[in-house]
Design a protein around this motif. Structure first.
Motif: not given
Length: 72
Positions: A31-43
């Motif tokens: 994997p080359r990216i990491e995603t996270s979601e906070h308050d409906g916003v995906t980072r």
């Protein structure tokens, strides 16, 4: 490879695609990216373990904080 009767997850399909080329290794499918979601916003962040990162490479003036020379 997985059984053809089982549908592949997106992650498994990505891995198979990246390992299909001759000479490819497990590192190519890492994997080359990491995603996270906070308050409906995906980072989306570049993984610390990613071998290739966006931006100027080491040793370039931009990466070292120097201004590139302009030829006139």
């Amino acid at each position: 490879m997985s059984d053809a009767s089982e549908p592949l997850t997106d992650e498994d399909a990505r891995r198979e695609e990246l390992l299909r080329a001759g000479g490819s290794t497990e590192a190519d499918a890492a994997p080359r990216i990491e995603t996270s979601e906070h308050d409906g916003v995906t980072r989306i962040d570049i993984a610390d373990s990613a071998a290739v990162r966006p931006g100027p490479g080491p040793g370039t003036p931009e990466a070292d904080g120097d201004e590139p020379e302009v030829e006139r």
